[in-house]
Design a protein around this motif. Sequence first.
Motif, PDB file in Angstrom:
ATOM      1  N   ILE A   7       0.856  -1.190   0.000  1.00 39.30           N
ATOM      2  CA  ILE A   7       0.000   0.000   0.000  1.00 39.30           C
ATOM      3  C   ILE A   7       0.889   1.237   0.000  1.00 39.30           C
ATOM      4  O   ILE A   7       1.767   1.380   0.844  1.00 39.30           O
ATOM      5  CB  ILE A   7      -0.931   0.011   1.230  1.00 39.30           C
ATOM      6  CG1 ILE A   7      -1.717  -1.291   1.311  1.00 39.30           C
ATOM      7  CG2 ILE A   7      -1.865   1.220   1.172  1.00 39.30           C
ATOM      8  CD1 ILE A   7      -2.417  -1.519   2.637  1.00 39.30           C
ATOM      9  N   LYS A   8       0.654   2.096  -0.942  1.00 41.69           N
ATOM     10  CA  LYS A   8       1.439   3.333  -1.066  1.00 41.69           C
ATOM     11  C   LYS A   8       0.659   4.482  -0.413  1.00 41.69           C
ATOM     12  O   LYS A   8      -0.007   5.268  -1.087  1.00 41.69           O
ATOM     13  CB  LYS A   8       1.732   3.619  -2.531  1.00 41.69           C
ATOM     14  CG  LYS A   8       2.582   2.543  -3.179  1.00 41.69           C
ATOM     15  CD  LYS A   8       2.743   2.805  -4.666  1.00 41.69           C
ATOM     16  CE  LYS A   8       3.612   1.757  -5.313  1.00 41.69           C
ATOM     17  NZ  LYS A   8       2.926   0.487  -5.547  1.00 41.69           N
ATOM     18  N   PRO A  22      -0.942   0.310   8.290  1.00 41.56           N
ATOM     19  CA  PRO A  22      -0.625  -1.072   7.909  1.00 41.56           C
ATOM     20  C   PRO A  22      -0.045  -1.150   6.508  1.00 41.56           C
ATOM     21  O   PRO A  22      -0.406  -0.369   5.630  1.00 41.56           O
ATOM     22  CB  PRO A  22      -1.976  -1.779   7.977  1.00 41.56           C
ATOM     23  CG  PRO A  22      -2.974  -0.702   7.751  1.00 41.56           C
ATOM     24  CD  PRO A  22      -2.381   0.536   8.357  1.00 41.56           C
ATOM     25  N   GLN A  23       0.855  -2.085   6.314  1.00 37.21           N
ATOM     26  CA  GLN A  23       1.434  -2.324   4.996  1.00 37.21           C
ATOM     27  C   GLN A  23       0.735  -3.478   4.291  1.00 37.21           C
ATOM     28  O   GLN A  23       0.851  -3.636   3.090  1.00 37.21           O
ATOM     29  CB  GLN A  23       2.938  -2.593   5.115  1.00 37.21           C
ATOM     30  CG  GLN A  23       3.698  -1.461   5.792  1.00 37.21           C
ATOM     31  CD  GLN A  23       3.475  -0.117   5.123  1.00 37.21           C
ATOM     32  OE1 GLN A  23       3.708   0.028   3.933  1.00 37.21           O
ATOM     33  NE2 GLN A  23       3.017   0.866   5.875  1.00 37.21           N
ATOM     34  N   GLU A  24      -0.001  -4.268   5.070  1.00 34.36           N
ATOM     35  CA  GLU A  24      -0.805  -5.371   4.549  1.00 34.36           C
ATOM     36  C   GLU A  24      -2.119  -5.391   5.305  1.00 34.36           C
ATOM     37  O   GLU A  24      -2.147  -5.140   6.504  1.00 34.36           O
ATOM     38  CB  GLU A  24      -0.117  -6.723   4.750  1.00 34.36           C
ATOM     39  CG  GLU A  24       1.128  -6.905   3.957  1.00 34.36           C
ATOM     40  CD  GLU A  24       1.690  -8.310   4.101  1.00 34.36           C
ATOM     41  OE1 GLU A  24       1.177  -9.098   4.937  1.00 34.36           O
ATOM     42  OE2 GLU A  24       2.637  -8.626   3.378  1.00 34.36           O
ATOM     43  N   PHE A  65      -6.739   7.735   5.344  1.00 36.62           N
ATOM     44  CA  PHE A  65      -5.632   8.266   4.546  1.00 36.62           C
ATOM     45  C   PHE A  65      -5.819   7.856   3.100  1.00 36.62           C
ATOM     46  O   PHE A  65      -6.268   6.744   2.811  1.00 36.62           O
ATOM     47  CB  PHE A  65      -4.269   7.746   5.041  1.00 36.62           C
ATOM     48  CG  PHE A  65      -3.681   8.581   6.126  1.00 36.62           C
ATOM     49  CD1 PHE A  65      -2.897   9.684   5.827  1.00 36.62           C
ATOM     50  CD2 PHE A  65      -3.947   8.290   7.446  1.00 36.62           C
ATOM     51  CE1 PHE A  65      -2.380  10.470   6.832  1.00 36.62           C
ATOM     52  CE2 PHE A  65      -3.433   9.059   8.458  1.00 36.62           C
ATOM     53  CZ  PHE A  65      -2.647  10.165   8.154  1.00 36.62           C
ATOM     54  N   CYS A  66      -5.437   8.756   2.215  1.00 37.15           N
ATOM     55  CA  CYS A  66      -5.444   8.424   0.792  1.00 37.15           C
ATOM     56  C   CYS A  66      -4.222   7.563   0.491  1.00 37.15           C
ATOM     57  O   CYS A  66      -3.295   7.477   1.289  1.00 37.15           O
ATOM     58  CB  CYS A  66      -5.404   9.697  -0.048  1.00 37.15           C
ATOM     59  SG  CYS A  66      -6.897  10.687   0.112  1.00 37.15           S
ATOM     60  N   HIS A  67      -4.240   6.949  -0.651  1.00 36.59           N
ATOM     61  CA  HIS A  67      -3.101   6.135  -1.078  1.00 36.59           C
ATOM     62  C   HIS A  67      -2.914   6.320  -2.570  1.00 36.59           C
ATOM     63  O   HIS A  67      -3.771   6.875  -3.265  1.00 36.59           O
ATOM     64  CB  HIS A  67      -3.324   4.653  -0.729  1.00 36.59           C
ATOM     65  CG  HIS A  67      -4.508   4.088  -1.429  1.00 36.59           C
ATOM     66  ND1 HIS A  67      -4.432   3.590  -2.702  1.00 36.59           N
ATOM     67  CD2 HIS A  67      -5.791   4.000  -1.053  1.00 36.59           C
ATOM     68  CE1 HIS A  67      -5.635   3.199  -3.079  1.00 36.59           C
ATOM     69  NE2 HIS A  67      -6.474   3.433  -2.097  1.00 36.59           N
ATOM     70  N   ASP A  68      -1.779   5.854  -3.046  1.00 35.78           N
ATOM     71  CA  ASP A  68      -1.462   5.969  -4.471  1.00 35.78           C
ATOM     72  C   ASP A  68      -1.232   4.581  -5.058  1.00 35.78           C
ATOM     73  O   ASP A  68      -0.324   4.384  -5.847  1.00 35.78           O
ATOM     74  CB  ASP A  68      -0.231   6.856  -4.655  1.00 35.78           C
ATOM     75  CG  ASP A  68      -0.007   7.227  -6.106  1.00 35.78           C
ATOM     76  OD1 ASP A  68      -0.994   7.301  -6.869  1.00 35.78           O
ATOM     77  OD2 ASP A  68       1.162   7.427  -6.492  1.00 35.78           O
ATOM     78  N   GLY A  69      -2.059   3.626  -4.635  1.00 31.26           N
ATOM     79  CA  GLY A  69      -1.979   2.297  -5.209  1.00 31.26           C
ATOM     80  C   GLY A  69      -1.715   1.212  -4.188  1.00 31.26           C
ATOM     81  O   GLY A  69      -1.352   1.473  -3.041  1.00 31.26           O
ATOM     82  N   PHE A  70      -1.924  -0.014  -4.654  1.00 29.23           N
ATOM     83  CA  PHE A  70      -1.750  -1.202  -3.824  1.00 29.23           C
ATOM     84  C   PHE A  70      -1.776  -2.414  -4.737  1.00 29.23           C
ATOM     85  O   PHE A  70      -2.070  -2.304  -5.919  1.00 29.23           O
ATOM     86  CB  PHE A  70      -2.865  -1.305  -2.769  1.00 29.23           C
ATOM     87  CG  PHE A  70      -4.249  -1.283  -3.352  1.00 29.23           C
ATOM     88  CD1 PHE A  70      -4.862  -2.442  -3.798  1.00 29.23           C
ATOM     89  CD2 PHE A  70      -4.943  -0.096  -3.480  1.00 29.23           C
ATOM     90  CE1 PHE A  70      -6.125  -2.423  -4.358  1.00 29.23           C
ATOM     91  CE2 PHE A  70      -6.222  -0.057  -4.025  1.00 29.23           C
ATOM     92  CZ  PHE A  70      -6.807  -1.226  -4.476  1.00 29.23           C
ATOM     93  N   GLU A  71      -1.481  -3.571  -4.150  1.00 18.92           N
ATOM     94  CA  GLU A  71      -1.592  -4.843  -4.857  1.00 18.92           C
ATOM     95  C   GLU A  71      -2.523  -5.745  -4.065  1.00 18.92           C
ATOM     96  O   GLU A  71      -2.678  -5.557  -2.854  1.00 18.92           O
ATOM     97  CB  GLU A  71      -0.214  -5.503  -4.988  1.00 18.92           C
ATOM     98  CG  GLU A  71       0.747  -4.699  -5.832  1.00 18.92           C
ATOM     99  CD  GLU A  71       2.155  -5.264  -5.834  1.00 18.92           C
ATOM    100  OE1 GLU A  71       2.327  -6.462  -5.457  1.00 18.92           O
ATOM    101  OE2 GLU A  71       3.064  -4.534  -6.211  1.00 18.92           O
TER     102      GLU A  71
END
Length: 75
Positions: A7-8, A22-24, A65-71
């Motif tokens: 997560i960006k 969190p990163q995941e 929070f906003c993000h700029d992409g994820f997988e």
Amino acid sequence: MKKVTNIKWDTDGDQYTFDSLPQEVILPAKFSKENYVDENGNFGEAEKIEMLDDVSDWLSDEYEFCHDGFEIEEV
């Protein structure tokens, strides 16, 4: 089951805030492919885009929070 990885988060460079997010994340069951099939039971590109948009909105709403992409990965 699916999880969101890589997560960006958009924290404007605030490392403390970034580290607290969190990163995941394991996704709720409502994001399963079965909930996004078309009227013929297919999960095509349009359905995938709809699901990714919903996951994107959920991440931002859930963690504020906003993000700029994820997988997304299957687990």
